[in-house]
Design a protein around this motif. Structure first.
Motif, PDB file in Angstrom:
ATOM      1  N   PRO A 100      -4.787 -50.698  12.630  1.00 35.96           N
ATOM      2  CA  PRO A 100      -4.657 -51.949  13.384  1.00 35.96           C
ATOM      3  C   PRO A 100      -4.089 -51.773  14.787  1.00 35.96           C
ATOM      4  O   PRO A 100      -4.408 -52.539  15.688  1.00 35.96           O
ATOM      5  N   GLY A 103      -6.555 -51.703  17.523  1.00 34.92           N
ATOM      6  CA  GLY A 103      -7.375 -52.888  17.727  1.00 34.92           C
ATOM      7  C   GLY A 103      -8.705 -52.866  17.014  1.00 34.92           C
ATOM      8  O   GLY A 103      -9.408 -53.872  16.963  1.00 34.92           O
ATOM      9  N   HIS A 114      -2.780 -60.588  15.021  1.00 36.45           N
ATOM     10  CA  HIS A 114      -2.981 -60.347  16.454  1.00 36.45           C
ATOM     11  C   HIS A 114      -3.186 -61.656  17.210  1.00 36.45           C
ATOM     12  O   HIS A 114      -2.736 -61.808  18.345  1.00 36.45           O
ATOM     13  N   ARG A 115      -3.872 -62.606  16.575  1.00 35.35           N
ATOM     14  CA  ARG A 115      -4.066 -63.920  17.186  1.00 35.35           C
ATOM     15  C   ARG A 115      -2.710 -64.597  17.398  1.00 35.35           C
ATOM     16  O   ARG A 115      -2.462 -65.204  18.451  1.00 35.35           O
ATOM     17  N   TYR A 118      -0.798 -62.372  20.278  1.00 36.97           N
ATOM     18  CA  TYR A 118      -1.325 -62.499  21.637  1.00 36.97           C
ATOM     19  C   TYR A 118      -1.451 -63.952  22.094  1.00 36.97           C
ATOM     20  O   TYR A 118      -1.559 -64.217  23.287  1.00 36.97           O
ATOM     21  N   ARG A 160      -2.413 -49.318  25.183  1.00 41.01           N
ATOM     22  CA  ARG A 160      -2.348 -50.776  25.034  1.00 41.01           C
ATOM     23  C   ARG A 160      -3.656 -51.436  25.475  1.00 41.01           C
ATOM     24  O   ARG A 160      -4.195 -52.295  24.776  1.00 41.01           O
ATOM     25  N   LEU A 164      -6.273 -53.523  23.165  1.00 45.03           N
ATOM     26  CA  LEU A 164      -6.506 -54.933  23.464  1.00 45.03           C
ATOM     27  C   LEU A 164      -7.996 -55.217  23.655  1.00 45.03           C
ATOM     28  O   LEU A 164      -8.521 -56.242  23.196  1.00 45.03           O
ATOM     29  N   TRP A 167      -9.632 -55.272  20.235  1.00 43.52           N
ATOM     30  CA  TRP A 167      -9.299 -56.509  19.521  1.00 43.52           C
ATOM     31  C   TRP A 167     -10.069 -57.694  20.091  1.00 43.52           C
ATOM     32  O   TRP A 167     -10.600 -58.524  19.343  1.00 43.52           O
ATOM     33  N   GLU A 171     -12.403 -59.934  17.877  1.00 42.26           N
ATOM     34  CA  GLU A 171     -12.014 -61.340  17.781  1.00 42.26           C
ATOM     35  C   GLU A 171     -13.148 -62.233  18.276  1.00 42.26           C
ATOM     36  O   GLU A 171     -13.323 -63.367  17.795  1.00 42.26           O
TER      37      GLU A 171
END
Length: 202
Positions: A100, A103, A114-115, A118, A160, A164, A167, A171
């Motif tokens: 995880p 991402g 994550h939702r 972030y 990072r 991101l 993800w 997403e």
């Protein structure tokens, strides 16, 4: 007298239990809609006890990723490879297993976490401290001088941004397998750029 090892295990278990209860409530109702008193009641502890474990509400969420703060440093210290080689390999292995933290994971609970992370401004702000501690631990592992601190800042930022981006695509509805190839290629390029500027770590 309580065995010190048993005491520490019980303490860690309390951290885990309270954090998981809080995250479940946050996911159900929203971070701002859940009070610390509600979390304490659900966990069967008092508010003062909760605050002894988690000084601020945001730490209840960030506890889940706290063990990643020294992950990069541990990779460097525990490997016989040059630091950047070890960190590149570690990130690519994370992509392969769907860690995880990279991402590249579409498990509903991971996406929901994550939702939450972030999508909550106070959590995003608090997470900057997490990143700073990552940088500090990695810088120490790289020697602790200015060059080490500059290198650590670049490495943490690259990891990072890569995570991101992965993800955000997942997403947005893209399947993991459709993202994986691009994620690996992007990581290879990014670590290649780092290697070009941080030759002393390769």
């Amino acid at each position: 007298m309580t065995n010190p090892g048993l005491r520490e295990r019980k303490k860690r278990q309390t951290y885990e239990t309270v954090s998981e209860i809080a995250i479940r409530l946050f996911l159900e109702k929203g971070f701002d809609a859940v009070s610390v008193a509600e979390i304490a009641a659900a966990a069967g502890i008092s508010k003062p006890t909760l605050f002894r474990y988690f000084p601020v509400k945001e730490d209840l969420v960030l506890h889940r990723i706290a063990d990643h703060e020294d992950e990069a440093a541990r990779v460097v210290v525990g490997s016989g490879e040059p630091p950047l080689v070890a960190l590149r390999r570690h990130f690519l292995e994370g992509l392969e297993r769907g860690d995880p933290v990279t991402g590249l994971n579409d498990h509903p609970q991971v996406l929901a976490f994550h939702r939450l992370l972030y999508g909550t401004p106070s959590l995003v702000a608090r997470a900057h401290g997490h990143l700073e501690r990552q940088e500090a631990a990695l810088a120490d592992a790289l020697g602790g001088d200015l060059d080490a601190r500059l290198a650590a800042g670049q490495i943490v930022a690259v990891r990072r941004v890569l995570a991101l981006e992965n993800w955000r695509r997942i997403e947005g509805g893209e399947p993991v397998e459709d993202v994986r190839g691009d994620a690996v290629a992007a990581a290879e390029r990014a670590f290649g750029v780092l290697a070009g500027g941080l030759t002393w770590l390769t």
